[in-house]
Design an enzyme around this catalytic site. Structure first.
Site, short mmCIF file in Angstrom:
data_model
loop_
_atom_site.label_atom_id
_atom_site.label_comp_id
_atom_site.label_asym_id
_atom_site.label_seq_id
_atom_site.Cartn_x
_atom_site.Cartn_y
_atom_site.Cartn_z
N GLU A 78 0.89 -1.18 0.00
CA GLU A 78 0.00 0.00 0.00
C GLU A 78 0.91 1.21 0.00
OE1 GLU A 78 -3.24 -0.04 -0.11
OE2 GLU A 78 -3.58 -2.17 0.23
N CYS A 133 -1.68 9.61 3.19
CA CYS A 133 -1.47 9.03 1.86
C CYS A 133 -2.55 9.47 0.89
CB CYS A 133 -1.42 7.52 1.96
SG CYS A 133 -2.84 6.83 2.83
P1 NAD Z 1 8.73 4.29 4.33
O1 NAD Z 1 8.56 3.52 3.08
O2 NAD Z 1 9.95 5.10 4.51
O3 NAD Z 1 8.69 3.33 5.60
C1 NAD Z 1 7.57 2.50 5.86
C2 NAD Z 1 8.01 1.32 6.70
O4 NAD Z 1 8.91 0.52 5.93
C3 NAD Z 1 8.76 1.70 7.98
O5 NAD Z 1 8.37 0.82 9.00
C4 NAD Z 1 10.21 1.47 7.58
O6 NAD Z 1 11.05 1.20 8.66
C5 NAD Z 1 10.08 0.26 6.68
N1 NAD Z 1 11.18 0.07 5.73
C6 NAD Z 1 12.01 1.01 5.19
N2 NAD Z 1 12.90 0.42 4.37
C7 NAD Z 1 12.65 -0.91 4.39
C8 NAD Z 1 13.23 -2.04 3.75
N3 NAD Z 1 14.26 -1.93 2.90
N4 NAD Z 1 12.70 -3.25 4.00
C9 NAD Z 1 11.65 -3.39 4.81
N5 NAD Z 1 11.08 -2.37 5.47
C10 NAD Z 1 11.55 -1.13 5.25
O7 NAD Z 1 7.41 5.17 4.47
P2 NAD Z 1 7.07 6.25 5.59
O8 NAD Z 1 7.89 7.47 5.29
O9 NAD Z 1 7.12 5.62 6.93
O10 NAD Z 1 5.52 6.52 5.28
C11 NAD Z 1 5.08 7.45 4.36
C12 NAD Z 1 4.63 6.76 3.09
O11 NAD Z 1 3.60 5.82 3.39
C13 NAD Z 1 4.00 7.73 2.11
O12 NAD Z 1 4.45 7.47 0.81
C14 NAD Z 1 2.50 7.43 2.23
O13 NAD Z 1 1.75 7.78 1.10
C15 NAD Z 1 2.51 5.97 2.48
N6 NAD Z 1 1.25 5.53 3.08
C16 NAD Z 1 0.38 4.82 2.30
C17 NAD Z 1 -0.84 4.41 2.83
C18 NAD Z 1 -1.83 3.65 1.99
O14 NAD Z 1 -2.84 3.20 2.53
N7 NAD Z 1 -1.60 3.44 0.71
C19 NAD Z 1 -1.15 4.72 4.15
C20 NAD Z 1 -0.24 5.45 4.92
C21 NAD Z 1 0.97 5.84 4.36
#
Ligand code: NAD
Length: 493
Positions: free
Chosen positions: A251, A285
């Site tokens: 997502e 998001c």
């Molecule tokens: P991010 O991708 O930086 O991190 C999300 C999660 O992934 C964190 O727990 C992080 O530690 C983990 N992560 C990072 N690198 C990883 C890797 N290589 N392997 C596994 N896990 C890893 O995102 P963020 O900055 O925390 O959140 C913001 C983003 O989330 C925005 O793009 C937003 O649009 C999206 N978002 C989407 C929805 C949806 O329903 N589509 C909902 C909320 C947020």
């Protein structure tokens, strides 16, 4: 947290295997909100192994549906009991206003309640294969060991969209909240333990994505990865999962259009365009960051938005007077500021915000003023990329076809809004938009009973609704011949 062990593996709370910790910062004032254990790659492997052993032991996946449903209902009761405390933790960690955090917890309660009820209803399917001696049935079974990775903007809410259906389905899991905002998930896992989630079913680790997240996803013992976060991380995880042929649901982000026709109700349109983009300082998001407005009303509409945006009260989320809180961190504010600089250099016209607030009381927090850019077009990066901050861009259109074309002209497809008093046109436009959720004369609402997810680069898979449960299930076809006889295919003479 603050000396208490924060990792739950196989029913035992422990510190990180190398003793590492991380300071969690309150973005409203830069103070240390808590110190938590920072799990290692070894901790990740331990947690996946505990989830695997618990699943393979067979007791939990075979637990009667009524018992799993009752467990979810007990979690609902405890969430009701701890609602205010959990909301405060969420505000401390993310900066969002207490009102928003309370809504989050109410929504989390709805999710657990929904899956508590749904899990008992989803039935197997019998198929008539034309032979009365054969019973052919399709059954749903838990998919197995799930890795659940959540972002920082709705920490416990996003995690609950995963934990609730995973428990309902009979899976075991390892939950990894964002390293920026782990506090509410730690509190929740303690609550789930109190509700009676068996040892090894719900395991918890927190730490960086690069180390911990990578170790959790690159593990052949994992059957399903449910990830919510940014596009770049989603791509990385999908590639890692492909190596093990692990099922994955991602997502991801959005760049969501909010289309306003000239005949739309003025007051609710102005109000909801502002709420749609500036709630939680745009760190949503599905934020309506792209206003696409009919040319004939655009000047007046944008002037009214700018006027009201300047009056939005930015402040500490614990202060009841605040209407929106800070950005989640200094680093994130720096990214948002870079986008504002970019917008200016690309030639967009700044009509509101564009700076940090001048109030000295806010100087130590990572606050940013609601910002509006008029005269934007699709060639600008500020219009194409997810800024994830309080930035609204304005594009104009003349015809319905233009509005649809602009609304679909994005690599993302998470959510969109359409505002018009012409019901037939509204229906035409919502059907033409390629986005996972489309609001007509409303914005931002959702329900646990309806699927959530994105088209295009906003991801794949769905959360919430019946599909959100199906993600955590395998489908098995059982062919039972009650009167076996030789097939007689090979005579052998
Ligand atoms: P991010 O991708 O930086 O991190 C999300 C999660 O992934 C964190 O727990 C992080 O530690 C983990 N992560 C990072 N690198 C990883 C890797 N290589 N392997 C596994 N896990 C890893 O995102 P963020 O900055 O925390 O959140 C913001 C983003 O989330 C925005 O793009 C937003 O649009 C999206 N978002 C989407 C929805 C949806 O329903 N589509 C909902 C909320 C947020």
């Amino acid at each position: 947290m603050n000396g208490e062990p924060d990792l739950l593996v196989g029913g035992t709370w422990s510190h990180a295997s190398d003793g590492g910790t991380r300071e969690i910062i309150n973005p409203a004032d830069g103070s240390v909100a808590a110190t938590v254990d920072e799990a290692t790659a070894d901790d990740a492997r331990r947690a996946v192994s505990a989830a695997r052993t618990t699943f393979d032991a067979g007791t939990w996946p075979a637990t009667p549906v009524a018992e799993r449903s009752a467990l979810l209902a007990r979690i609902v009761d405890l969430l009701e009991r701890d609602k205010e405390a959990l909301a405060r933790v969420e505000t401390l960690d993310t900066g969002k206003t207490l009102v928003e955090s309370r809504i989050d917890i109410d929504d989390i309660i709805s999710v657990f309640r929904f899956y508590s009820q749904l899990v008992g209803v989803e039935a197997d399917r019998l198929i008539d294969v034309g032979d009365p001696t054969v019973i052919s049935r399709v059954v749903r079974e838990p998919i197995g060991v799930c890795v659940l990775i959540a972002p920082w903007n709705y920490p416990l809410l996003q995690m609950s969209w995963k934990i609730a259906p995973a428990l309902a389905a009979g899976c075991t899991m390892v939950a990894k909240p964002s390293e920026v905002t782990p506090l509410s998930t730690i509190a929740f896992v303690r609550l789930a333990e109190e509700a009676g989630v068996p040892d090894g079913v719900l395991n918890l680790v927190q730490g960086s994505g690069a180390v911990l997240g990578a170790a959790l996803t690159d593990n052949p013992d994992v059957d399903f990865i449910s990830f919510t976060g940014g596009l770049a991380t989603g791509r990385t995880i999908a590639k890692v999962a492909a190596e093990h042929v692990t099922k994955v649901a991602v997502e991801l982000g959005g760049k969501n259009p909010h289309i306003v026709f000239a005949d739309a109700d003025w007051e609710s349109s102005v109000d909801q365009v502002l709420t749609g983009v500036f709630l939680h300082s745009g760190q949503v998001c599905s934020a309506g960051t792209r206003l696409i407005v009919e040319d004939s009303i655009a000047d007046d509409f944008v002037a009214e938005l700018a006027n009201r945006a300047e009056k939005i009260r930015v402040g500490n989320g614990l202060d009841p007077a605040s209407e929106t809180g800070p950005l989640v961190s200094e680093q994130h504010r720096a990214k948002v500021e870079a986008f504002v600089e970019l917008g200016i250099s690309e030639g967009a016209k700044l009509v509101a915000g564009g700076t940090r607030p001048s109030d000295p009381a806010l100087a130590s927090g990572s606050f940013y003023r609601p910002t509006i850019f008029d005269r934007c077009d699709r060639s600008m990066r500020i219009v194409a990329e997810e800024t994830f901050g309080p930035i609204l861009t304005v594009e104009r259109f003349e015809t319905e076809a233009d509005a649809i074309r602009l609304g679909n002209d994005t690599e993302y497809g998470l959510a969109a809004g359409v505002r018009t008093s012409d019901a037939a046109r509204g229906e035409r436009v919502v059907r033409a938009l390629r986005h996972g959720t489309v609001w007509l004369n409303d914005f931002g609402y959702y329900t646990a009973a309806a699927e959530w997810g994105g088209f295009k680069k906003s991801g794949n898979g769905r959360e919430l609704g019946p599909t959100g449960l199906a993600e955590y299930q395998e489908i098995k076809h059982i062919w039972h011949n009650t009167a076996p006889k030789p097939a007689g295919w090979f005579k052998g003479d």
